[in-house]
Design an enzyme around this catalytic site. Sequence first.
Site, PDB file in Angstrom:
ATOM      1  N   LYS A  37       0.812  -1.226   0.000  1.00  0.00           N
ATOM      2  CA  LYS A  37       0.000   0.000   0.000  1.00  0.00           C
ATOM      3  C   LYS A  37       0.844   1.274   0.000  1.00  0.00           C
ATOM      4  CE  LYS A  37      -4.472  -1.476   1.705  1.00  0.00           C
ATOM      5  NZ  LYS A  37      -4.281  -2.910   1.989  1.00  0.00           N
ATOM      6  N   GLU A  81      -9.751   7.445   3.757  1.00  0.00           N
ATOM      7  CA  GLU A  81     -10.691   6.569   4.444  1.00  0.00           C
ATOM      8  C   GLU A  81      -9.962   5.268   4.710  1.00  0.00           C
ATOM      9  OE1 GLU A  81     -10.441   6.555   1.177  1.00  0.00           O
ATOM     10  OE2 GLU A  81     -10.227   4.371   0.976  1.00  0.00           O
ATOM     11  N   SER A 125       1.531  -9.812  -1.190  1.00  0.00           N
ATOM     12  CA  SER A 125       1.191  -8.398  -0.996  1.00  0.00           C
ATOM     13  C   SER A 125       1.557  -7.853   0.382  1.00  0.00           C
ATOM     14  CB  SER A 125      -0.300  -8.183  -1.254  1.00  0.00           C
ATOM     15  OG  SER A 125      -1.091  -9.042  -0.455  1.00  0.00           O
TER      16      SER A 125
END
Length: 397
Positions: free
Chosen positions: A93, A115, A381
């Site tokens: 991320k 968010e 990931s």
Amino acid sequence: MSSKAIFTVNEHGYYGNFGGSYIPEMLYPNVEELREKYLQILNSAEFQKDYNHLLRDYVGRPTPLYLANRLSEQLGANIYLKREDLCHTGAHKVNNTVGQILMAKALGKKKIIAETGAGQHGVATATVCALMGLECIVYMGEIDTQRQRPNVERMKLLGAEVRPALSGSRTLKDATNEAMRHWINNPADTHYIIGSVVGPHPYPDMVARLQAVISKEIREQLKEKTGNELPDYVVACVGGGSNAAGAFYHYLDEPSVKLVAVEAAGKGVHSGESAATTALGKPGILHGSKTILMQTEDGQVTEPYSISAGLDYPGIGPFHAHLFDSKRADFLAVTDEDAMQAGVNLSKTEGIIPAIESAHALSALQQMKFKSDDVVVVNLSGRGDKDLETYIKWGGY
Ligand SMILES: *Cc1c(COP(=O)(O)O)cnc(C)c1O
């Protein structure tokens, strides 16, 4: 299936039948400003210099491409793990948030909003705001703030303000609504960092480009290790779809490379508790774009479920809706149970505890048939530290 242009966004913000910008009029100026400037900024020498510098010295890129020997033996193929779990903050991320914080600076924005559901994107955003000394407000459903205490504390420790969303079901969708409302009221000085390849155009394309560093590196690293930059398969899990978009990006126009997207089947695709969007969903509008989403007969968004917080999303980004629709990627679904087993298996076989999201991608390998010389890249990931409680509760190891 020959031209890349078929799979990337067109000038109107569409991937085939999906994408676009379905937003309230009040949001139009903000999104339009971004749309007008994002490509020019992303491609500028100054952005590229700062982005590449931060990816190297702050995020820790390039992440290794690791030939998992014992896993390869188990599965009867050459399995390579792209180690996004080794990124700063523990997942892919941050590739996106590092890029978007530089985008915010280039746009002259002084404040950041985001968010977050489980808190992973909120932490990645709070991290880069601390790095740049920018004010950061993260909206999070009140229920989620209770379920994900450690991430709330991480964000606060990093200097961010966490605002609980008190409306509706008090989860991710309500946090998104309140972030949008905030942006409408503060258009001039605020940038909204979206965490996946979702939202109105140009967000899906911007986030995909920022995550594309993953497949850029895979190509270089495979070339170095095997002499061939094209694997037979690239496999990645899909929540909104950003790590998969990054892992697929530079292979979109290589038809010999099979792309495999893995969704969360939860307690079973047809159990009523699932997040297997392509198996269950229909076209509709979600978070500003036309895509595929799980919905009731009359078009209400269905509450998704997965044991992994990062895959617990009722839709997929338009990038993936088009890969599904055009059959460029295969979509598989993996249950909680199978994902947990694959997570335990990687831990014991390779000494790598994966995020439960990534464990879904690993489990999908069990559903596939390989030839012994196949080269398979799995995008790992994230790391499993954040999931230790879930592993403990699940037991079975
Ligand atoms: C958030 C997250 C995901 C899901 O998000 P995508 O946008 O689909 O990549 C997957 N894996 C990890 C480790 C995550 O934190």
